[in-house]
Design a protein around this motif. Sequence first.
Motif, PDB file in Angstrom:
ATOM      1  N   SER A 274       0.835  -1.194   0.000  1.00 19.76           N
ATOM      2  CA  SER A 274       0.000   0.000   0.000  1.00 19.76           C
ATOM      3  C   SER A 274       0.873   1.249   0.000  1.00 19.76           C
ATOM      4  N   THR A 300      -4.325   8.406  -1.173  1.00 22.96           N
ATOM      5  CA  THR A 300      -3.517   7.204  -0.954  1.00 22.96           C
ATOM      6  C   THR A 300      -4.360   5.946  -0.792  1.00 22.96           C
ATOM      7  N   ALA A 301      -5.641   6.103  -0.526  1.00 22.13           N
ATOM      8  CA  ALA A 301      -6.491   4.941  -0.267  1.00 22.13           C
ATOM      9  C   ALA A 301      -6.603   4.063  -1.512  1.00 22.13           C
TER      10      ALA A 301
END
Length: 412
Positions: A274, A300-301
Amino acid sequence: MPAADWRALRAAPRRRTAVSRAQVERVSARAVGAFGLVFGAQTVPLAIEQSKYLVDGAGAALMAVLYGSIAALAVATFAGAAVRAAALAFAGLYAMSLLAWPFLVVDTDAMSGAQPWLYYLCTVATTAAVVATPLIWATAYTIIVPAAYGVLRLTPAGGAVSPLLAVLDAMYAAILGVAVLVIITMLRQAAEAVDTAQEAALQRYDLAARQHATEIERVKVDALVHDSVLTTLLSAAAAETPEERALAARMASDAVRRLDEAGAEGPRANDRVSLAVLVRRLRGSLAAFTTPFVVRVVNTAGVELPVEAVDALASASMQAIVNSVQHADEPGRTTRRELRIRGVRAGGCVIEVADNGRGFDPLTVPESRLGLRMSIDERMTNAGGAARIDAAPGRGTTVTLSWPAGVEEATP
């Protein structure tokens, strides 16, 4: 094997054996099998009719042997097994049938002027010989078998035709056989040339891949030495206050850790992590500096990046941060610094390290300075990303890192 070398070779196309010659052989064999069935089917009525002129049972036996071997050849060619053996068997059985024909015919008057049905399988036999035997033996078979048929035509069992007609029949069969022989031989030679060229190209590619992997490893080592070792030494030499000495000590500890990790690094899967991991990594690194940075994080998700891209972005960002801390400040002026991280769709990232400090002219940076060229630009390029530096004297510096390359231009 060094990690960069291993990753480069893993990313390279897998080496495969040359297949051009095999394709020619497979197509030729299947053509023999298919046309053998077609030609054989055309001769069945004539073979049945002429079997009455042969010794009792000889006609049926001859048909069973030749048609059975043609069927076996067709099955072998389309199954891709025992092709040469089946082709050689048919060529041999055909030659023996041709030699045995004069001894099998009992009603020569009925055969007067008639064409033995074996003639229509002559080209199939010569082509089978080309498929099954080396060139010299295939050439001999292609000449001898039609010649033997021409001699047969002169006998009462072969129709007792004139020498001219016998020669014409033999020449026609030979010409067809030679034409097939030439075509298949030329295709084989062309395929061998393609195979040779392909093998040479693969060898050159392997050499280039190894050289590229070595160059990547060299750049990585140079960047690591500059980022961790040289920067630490310079910071330690310039440290005057307790805070600066403490920062140099932390940088030295980090340099030792990174050198240990580089020495122990080995092959790893091309996992994706991630973007939040990269954000936490950069925030943790900024905590080691007494110089403040404003951190802005957007989108960023759900964004995931390959591990190698995360490593390159983190290392290049830290080098840009260190450069800003060391070179951007001007006496009597407060410098504002920002770290901006933006996710792009599901697999892209843009990082900006910006300050409004003294700035510089990138064109005047000497080649011997590794911070910009190797630690930032080449590091991002080798990972499949890109780096851009916008700077001017008195107007600050902005270092933009993007992965993959071009993702910055594709988004607002």
